[in-house]
Design an enzyme around this catalytic site. Sequence first.
Site, PDB file in Angstrom:
ATOM      1  N   GLY A  36       1.899   1.753  -6.022  1.00 35.38           N
ATOM      2  CA  GLY A  36       2.869   2.802  -6.313  1.00 35.38           C
ATOM      3  C   GLY A  36       3.329   3.587  -5.101  1.00 35.38           C
ATOM      4  O   GLY A  36       4.509   3.949  -5.001  1.00 35.38           O
TER       5      GLY A  36
ATOM      6  N   TYR B 160       0.050   9.303 -14.627  1.00 41.81           N
ATOM      7  CA  TYR B 160       0.648   9.782 -13.377  1.00 41.81           C
ATOM      8  C   TYR B 160      -0.236   9.413 -12.187  1.00 41.81           C
ATOM      9  O   TYR B 160      -0.516  10.209 -11.313  1.00 41.81           O
ATOM     10  CB  TYR B 160       0.861  11.303 -13.445  1.00 41.81           C
ATOM     11  CG  TYR B 160       1.828  11.828 -12.406  1.00 41.81           C
ATOM     12  CD1 TYR B 160       3.192  11.547 -12.497  1.00 41.81           C
ATOM     13  CD2 TYR B 160       1.382  12.604 -11.338  1.00 41.81           C
ATOM     14  CE1 TYR B 160       4.078  12.031 -11.549  1.00 41.81           C
ATOM     15  CE2 TYR B 160       2.259  13.092 -10.385  1.00 41.81           C
ATOM     16  CZ  TYR B 160       3.606  12.807 -10.497  1.00 41.81           C
ATOM     17  OH  TYR B 160       4.494  13.283  -9.558  1.00 41.81           O
TER      18      TYR B 160
ATOM     19  N   GLU C  67     -16.199  -9.227  13.491  1.00 39.47           N
ATOM     20  CA  GLU C  67     -15.647 -10.580  13.357  1.00 39.47           C
ATOM     21  C   GLU C  67     -15.261 -10.935  11.918  1.00 39.47           C
ATOM     22  O   GLU C  67     -14.307 -11.678  11.698  1.00 39.47           O
ATOM     23  CB  GLU C  67     -16.652 -11.604  13.889  1.00 39.47           C
ATOM     24  CG  GLU C  67     -16.861 -11.541  15.388  1.00 39.47           C
ATOM     25  CD  GLU C  67     -15.566 -11.698  16.167  1.00 39.47           C
ATOM     26  OE1 GLU C  67     -14.686 -12.492  15.756  1.00 39.47           O
ATOM     27  OE2 GLU C  67     -15.413 -11.009  17.200  1.00 39.47           O
TER      28      GLU C  67
ATOM     29  N   HIS D  65       2.016  -4.379 -16.526  1.00 41.00           N
ATOM     30  CA  HIS D  65       1.055  -5.487 -16.527  1.00 41.00           C
ATOM     31  C   HIS D  65       0.882  -5.908 -17.981  1.00 41.00           C
ATOM     32  O   HIS D  65       0.857  -5.061 -18.882  1.00 41.00           O
ATOM     33  CB  HIS D  65      -0.276  -5.040 -15.920  1.00 41.00           C
ATOM     34  CG  HIS D  65      -1.345  -6.097 -15.919  1.00 41.00           C
ATOM     35  ND1 HIS D  65      -1.100  -7.414 -15.575  1.00 41.00           N
ATOM     36  CD2 HIS D  65      -2.668  -6.034 -16.215  1.00 41.00           C
ATOM     37  CE1 HIS D  65      -2.238  -8.103 -15.657  1.00 41.00           C
ATOM     38  NE2 HIS D  65      -3.198  -7.291 -16.052  1.00 41.00           N
TER      39      HIS D  65
ATOM     40  N   SER E 155      -1.047   5.974  -9.373  1.00 38.64           N
ATOM     41  CA  SER E 155      -0.312   5.318  -8.295  1.00 38.64           C
ATOM     42  C   SER E 155       1.066   4.860  -8.753  1.00 38.64           C
ATOM     43  O   SER E 155       2.091   5.228  -8.167  1.00 38.64           O
ATOM     44  CB  SER E 155      -1.116   4.122  -7.775  1.00 38.64           C
ATOM     45  OG  SER E 155      -0.370   3.388  -6.823  1.00 38.64           O
TER      46      SER E 155
END
Length: 329
Positions: free
Chosen positions: A133, A24, A226, A107, A26
């Site tokens: 998520g 439980y 920068e 994945h 993302s």
Amino acid sequence: MKLYYEQDADLGLLKGKTVAIIGYGSQGHAHALNLKESGVKVIVGLNQGNPDMKKAEAAGLTVKVNHQAAKEADIIMILVPDQIQSSVYHDDIEPNLQPGNALAFAHGFNIHYNQIIPPENIDVIMIAPKGPGHLVRRQYESGNGVPALIAIYQNATGKARELALAYAKGIGGTRAGVIETSFKEETETDLFGEQAVLCGGLSELIRAGFNTLVEAGYQPEMAYFECIHEVKLIVDLIYEGGLGGMYYSVSDTAEYGGLVKGPVIIGEQAKAGMKKLLQDIQDGSFATEWILENKANGPKFNRYRQLLKNDPIEKIGAELRKMMSWLKK
């Protein structure tokens, strides 16, 4: 490439089925809540005592320990970190699989590198939103969606692709569009992108630029602005309009400098490094390294984390970000 949209997916295929979301975090919270609001029966599976149990229950979800959630489910989506998926699968999921079940991933690491070897009598599918998520959840709530990938590793029922598309529709993916890939392609391109560009290459480019300016005698604050602060401006422009859109929006001086001098930095040596990195991903060398690193409790991983924590770029950045009220939650 074929794109699938709302009309290509039948959410009715999930009717009467139970989906277990293991984890439980993302992605887990987004999948669970989006599916529930799409009318799908959802169980969240977590280890006993996991603090996320209360979060999921407070969101109106049914929560059970991993093995019970897996036992009751027809579709089991594993959304815990890569390095613990294998142990969760072997301890809690594998003993409770039934013929015709579907094992799902966002994945492909553990399937592609044979850390999980599923039985032949189940479907093995991937549904992978191309966004974190919280974005998946936010877009769903607003009536939109995040593009997603699907992949079929094993098609025991003959309906694996249709099932993956139905799941993708349930989390909002078909609103934006779904692309079919393979576990191999998704895993290898994902790892390469993370290491060569997104998390590895970009961060090292930033650090090299910062250090070059500081070592040349410039103020670290100027180097930070920068080489780090303005990265978001450029990335947002690329995200919204591609490289051409970014160059259209910056000054002619910046465009000329980028087009002409960029290849001086990212030249043949960098490309050779990327090719070696990709080879290590393709032949399993990186996977073996990561698996062994975790078995040893992460000595190299923890050392590099500590080095980054103590890097001057992190210290100066923490001070400068205090000036930016819009970053405070």
